[in-house]
Design a protein around this motif. Sequence first.
Motif, PDB file in Angstrom:
ATOM      1  N   UNK A  68      73.235  66.543  -3.773  1.00 50.61           N
ATOM      2  CA  UNK A  68      71.325  66.673  -4.083  1.00 50.61           C
ATOM      3  C   UNK A  68      71.191  65.813  -5.294  1.00 50.61           C
ATOM      4  N   UNK A  69      70.431  64.536  -5.697  1.00 49.50           N
ATOM      5  CA  UNK A  69      70.289  64.408  -7.006  1.00 49.50           C
ATOM      6  C   UNK A  69      68.227  63.464  -6.453  1.00 49.50           C
ATOM      7  N   UNK A  70      67.717  64.330  -6.782  1.00 52.28           N
ATOM      8  CA  UNK A  70      66.036  63.763  -6.651  1.00 52.28           C
ATOM      9  C   UNK A  70      66.249  64.013  -5.380  1.00 52.28           C
ATOM     10  N   UNK A  71      65.578  62.627  -4.869  1.00 54.72           N
ATOM     11  CA  UNK A  71      65.195  62.085  -3.223  1.00 54.72           C
ATOM     12  C   UNK A  71      65.959  62.095  -2.658  1.00 54.72           C
ATOM     13  N   UNK A  72      67.178  61.662  -3.449  1.00 56.92           N
ATOM     14  CA  UNK A  72      68.230  60.763  -2.541  1.00 56.92           C
ATOM     15  C   UNK A  72      69.521  62.536  -2.872  1.00 56.92           C
ATOM     16  N   UNK A  73      70.240  61.819  -1.751  1.00 60.84           N
ATOM     17  CA  UNK A  73      72.208  62.617  -1.846  1.00 60.84           C
ATOM     18  C   UNK A  73      73.027  61.278  -1.965  1.00 60.84           C
ATOM     19  N   UNK A  74      73.414  61.634  -3.136  1.00 57.00           N
ATOM     20  CA  UNK A  74      74.632  60.920  -3.593  1.00 57.00           C
ATOM     21  C   UNK A  74      75.942  61.119  -2.686  1.00 57.00           C
ATOM     22  N   UNK A 102      77.986  55.554  -2.846  1.00 54.54           N
ATOM     23  CA  UNK A 102      76.443  55.428  -2.385  1.00 54.54           C
ATOM     24  C   UNK A 102      76.022  56.383  -2.224  1.00 54.54           C
ATOM     25  N   UNK A 103      74.191  56.282  -2.149  1.00 54.88           N
ATOM     26  CA  UNK A 103      73.117  57.230  -2.520  1.00 54.88           C
ATOM     27  C   UNK A 103      72.186  56.743  -1.247  1.00 54.88           C
ATOM     28  N   UNK A 104      72.065  57.780  -0.325  1.00 59.87           N
ATOM     29  CA  UNK A 104      70.082  57.614   0.414  1.00 59.87           C
ATOM     30  C   UNK A 104      69.597  58.817   0.408  1.00 59.87           C
ATOM     31  N   UNK A 105      68.345  58.064   0.436  1.00 58.11           N
ATOM     32  CA  UNK A 105      66.644  58.538   1.068  1.00 58.11           C
ATOM     33  C   UNK A 105      66.582  59.279   2.001  1.00 58.11           C
ATOM     34  N   UNK A 106      67.178  59.249   3.078  1.00 62.59           N
ATOM     35  CA  UNK A 106      67.170  59.267   4.403  1.00 62.59           C
ATOM     36  C   UNK A 106      67.111  60.912   5.144  1.00 62.59           C
ATOM     37  N   UNK A 107      67.976  61.330   3.985  1.00 65.24           N
ATOM     38  CA  UNK A 107      68.742  62.622   4.242  1.00 65.24           C
ATOM     39  C   UNK A 107      68.463  63.423   3.747  1.00 65.24           C
TER      40      UNK A 107
END
Length: 175
Positions: free
Chosen positions: A46-52, A122-127
Amino acid sequence: MNIAVTILLASLLGGCAAMQPAAETPGVAELRNATGQAVGTAHLAQAGNAVRLLLEARGLPPGLHAVHIHAVGKCDPPDFTSAGPHFNPGGKQHGALNPQGAHAGDLPNINVGADGNGRLETATEMITLGTGTTSIWDADGSALVVHAAPDDFTTDPTGNAGARIACGVITKETK
């Protein structure tokens, strides 16, 4: 700076630190192919609102391959259908290019070289690795799946990604 100002700043900074969210538990997935051979490792943080996500693959067929988070933390060979469909708590259609999409588990393709090695960062804010509807730590867990073909980022429900060639259950990483 006098002692009163130093104490005031320390108490304010301490209060701000207390308001920060607790660190989320990072995830890891050891990917295996249909014969049980280890073919990669993925780390999620977790990195803020995103998952790396960092996936390092080895021993895969060369070319582009779709990578998705699937809804069930189960990887029964040889076809890995036990991992269920893509992780999709929002009930969307598949694909970043689909006006009705994307699934929360949709990720970019990984490019595997002639030597069988590939890397996807990559990073995603969807999970999230926290709590809530987009948490991959739901009751039945989640899995990371590599597919035989690349994702076209449009076609519902799978992006024409083909067979599942590698799978790893995402677990909480122990420190």
